[in-house]
Design a protein around this motif. Sequence first.
Motif, mmCIF file in Angstrom:
data_model
loop_
_atom_site.group_PDB
_atom_site.id
_atom_site.type_symbol
_atom_site.label_atom_id
_atom_site.label_comp_id
_atom_site.label_asym_id
_atom_site.label_seq_id
_atom_site.Cartn_x
_atom_site.Cartn_y
_atom_site.Cartn_z
ATOM 1 N N MET A 1 78.962 79.388 78.444
ATOM 2 C CA MET A 1 78.989 80.815 78.736
ATOM 3 C C MET A 1 78.573 81.631 77.513
ATOM 4 O O MET A 1 77.945 82.670 77.653
ATOM 5 C CB MET A 1 80.393 81.186 79.216
ATOM 6 N N ILE A 2 78.932 81.154 76.321
ATOM 7 C CA ILE A 2 78.566 81.863 75.095
ATOM 8 C C ILE A 2 77.043 81.923 74.951
ATOM 9 O O ILE A 2 76.484 82.953 74.574
ATOM 10 C CB ILE A 2 79.199 81.179 73.857
ATOM 11 N N GLY A 3 76.374 80.818 75.270
ATOM 12 C CA GLY A 3 74.918 80.781 75.164
ATOM 13 C C GLY A 3 74.249 81.779 76.096
ATOM 14 O O GLY A 3 73.315 82.487 75.708
ATOM 15 N N PHE A 4 74.726 81.852 77.345
ATOM 16 C CA PHE A 4 74.173 82.802 78.310
ATOM 17 C C PHE A 4 74.397 84.242 77.843
ATOM 18 O O PHE A 4 73.491 85.070 77.902
ATOM 19 C CB PHE A 4 74.815 82.585 79.689
ATOM 20 N N THR A 5 75.602 84.527 77.374
ATOM 21 C CA THR A 5 75.924 85.874 76.892
ATOM 22 C C THR A 5 75.045 86.237 75.702
ATOM 23 O O THR A 5 74.524 87.357 75.628
ATOM 24 C CB THR A 5 77.415 85.965 76.508
ATOM 25 N N TYR A 6 74.863 85.291 74.802
ATOM 26 C CA TYR A 6 74.018 85.527 73.626
ATOM 27 C C TYR A 6 72.580 85.838 74.048
ATOM 28 O O TYR A 6 71.966 86.787 73.557
ATOM 29 C CB TYR A 6 74.058 84.300 72.714
ATOM 30 N N ILE A 7 72.060 85.049 74.974
ATOM 31 C CA ILE A 7 70.687 85.271 75.452
ATOM 32 C C ILE A 7 70.567 86.646 76.100
ATOM 33 O O ILE A 7 69.582 87.371 75.880
ATOM 34 C CB ILE A 7 70.261 84.143 76.416
ATOM 35 N N MET A 8 71.552 87.051 76.877
ATOM 36 C CA MET A 8 71.520 88.374 77.516
ATOM 37 C C MET A 8 71.554 89.486 76.466
ATOM 38 O O MET A 8 70.820 90.468 76.576
ATOM 39 C CB MET A 8 72.688 88.540 78.490
ATOM 40 N N PHE A 9 72.391 89.336 75.441
ATOM 41 C CA PHE A 9 72.435 90.338 74.373
ATOM 42 C C PHE A 9 71.094 90.415 73.635
ATOM 43 O O PHE A 9 70.621 91.498 73.300
ATOM 44 C CB PHE A 9 73.566 90.050 73.393
ATOM 45 N N GLU B 1 74.612 80.468 65.112
ATOM 46 C CA GLU B 1 75.759 81.368 64.919
ATOM 47 C C GLU B 1 76.024 82.243 66.139
ATOM 48 O O GLU B 1 76.618 83.307 66.027
ATOM 49 C CB GLU B 1 75.510 82.252 63.689
ATOM 50 N N ARG B 2 75.598 81.801 67.310
ATOM 51 C CA ARG B 2 75.685 82.637 68.512
ATOM 52 C C ARG B 2 77.117 83.007 68.877
ATOM 53 O O ARG B 2 77.362 84.119 69.320
ATOM 54 C CB ARG B 2 74.972 81.975 69.673
ATOM 55 N N ALA B 3 78.057 82.115 68.689
ATOM 56 C CA ALA B 3 79.448 82.424 69.041
ATOM 57 C C ALA B 3 79.982 83.569 68.183
ATOM 58 O O ALA B 3 80.661 84.475 68.684
ATOM 59 C CB ALA B 3 80.321 81.189 68.886
ATOM 60 N N THR B 4 79.662 83.558 66.909
ATOM 61 C CA THR B 4 80.089 84.631 66.007
ATOM 62 C C THR B 4 79.459 85.953 66.409
ATOM 63 O O THR B 4 80.144 86.985 66.455
ATOM 64 C CB THR B 4 79.709 84.294 64.549
ATOM 65 N N PHE B 5 78.164 85.944 66.721
ATOM 66 C CA PHE B 5 77.475 87.178 67.112
ATOM 67 C C PHE B 5 78.024 87.741 68.418
ATOM 68 O O PHE B 5 78.203 88.945 68.554
ATOM 69 C CB PHE B 5 75.966 86.947 67.222
ATOM 70 N N LEU C 1 83.197 100.759 75.370
ATOM 71 C CA LEU C 1 82.369 100.135 76.402
ATOM 72 C C LEU C 1 82.990 98.790 76.791
ATOM 73 O O LEU C 1 83.502 98.071 75.950
ATOM 74 C CB LEU C 1 80.950 99.925 75.895
ATOM 75 N N HIS C 2 82.936 98.480 78.074
ATOM 76 C CA HIS C 2 83.505 97.222 78.566
ATOM 77 C C HIS C 2 82.410 96.466 79.336
ATOM 78 O O HIS C 2 82.402 96.482 80.576
ATOM 79 C CB HIS C 2 84.706 97.494 79.470
ATOM 80 N N PRO C 3 81.505 95.801 78.618
ATOM 81 C CA PRO C 3 80.409 95.104 79.309
ATOM 82 C C PRO C 3 80.940 93.908 80.107
ATOM 83 O O PRO C 3 81.894 93.250 79.687
ATOM 84 C CB PRO C 3 79.499 94.644 78.165
ATOM 85 N N PRO C 4 80.335 93.631 81.249
ATOM 86 C CA PRO C 4 80.802 92.511 82.068
ATOM 87 C C PRO C 4 80.559 91.156 81.400
ATOM 88 O O PRO C 4 81.176 90.175 81.795
ATOM 89 C CB PRO C 4 80.000 92.646 83.353
ATOM 90 N N LEU C 5 79.685 91.079 80.424
ATOM 91 C CA LEU C 5 79.415 89.813 79.745
ATOM 92 C C LEU C 5 80.536 89.399 78.797
ATOM 93 O O LEU C 5 80.619 88.246 78.410
ATOM 94 C CB LEU C 5 78.101 89.907 78.962
ATOM 95 N N CYS C 6 81.379 90.336 78.410
ATOM 96 C CA CYS C 6 82.421 90.014 77.438
ATOM 97 C C CYS C 6 83.655 89.506 78.136
ATOM 98 O O CYS C 6 84.591 89.990 78.477
ATOM 99 C CB CYS C 6 82.732 91.244 76.566
#
Length: 125
Positions: free
Chosen positions: A1-9, A103-107, A120-125
């Motif tokens: 899930m972290i990888g997908f969120t990182y890619i979306m960001f 370092e995607r998890a940290t970002f 802000l409350h993004p749905p990805l978080c």
Amino acid sequence: MIGFTYIMFVLIAAMIGTGIGYAGHFARSNLRSTPEQIFEGGIIADLANDALTHHDTYFEKHVIGAKWDDNGFWDADSNRNLVYYMISGFATPILIGIICWPERATFVTLTCKGLLQIGLHPPLC
């Protein structure tokens, strides 16, 4: 899930970068008070323009193929100039995202924390 969120960001940052590239093209072509191309001619004239205007017009002219209008200003009507700025704005976050992949998890954690702090409350978080 972290990888997908990182890619979306990263993709969101790339879209924002594209808009910033458009704004940069507009600002360079419409808000500059002095011309960038003072001298016309060969390589010596291009290097003199670079030295006087503090822009790398030699690279933009000979590698990118950028255009300037008859008065020496960045050509606002040139699609090549616009695409150059927009692609630069899009590619920069993508390249930074590729470099920072380990370092995607940290970002993701820092980005989500920052977004939550400003309300802000993004749905990805």
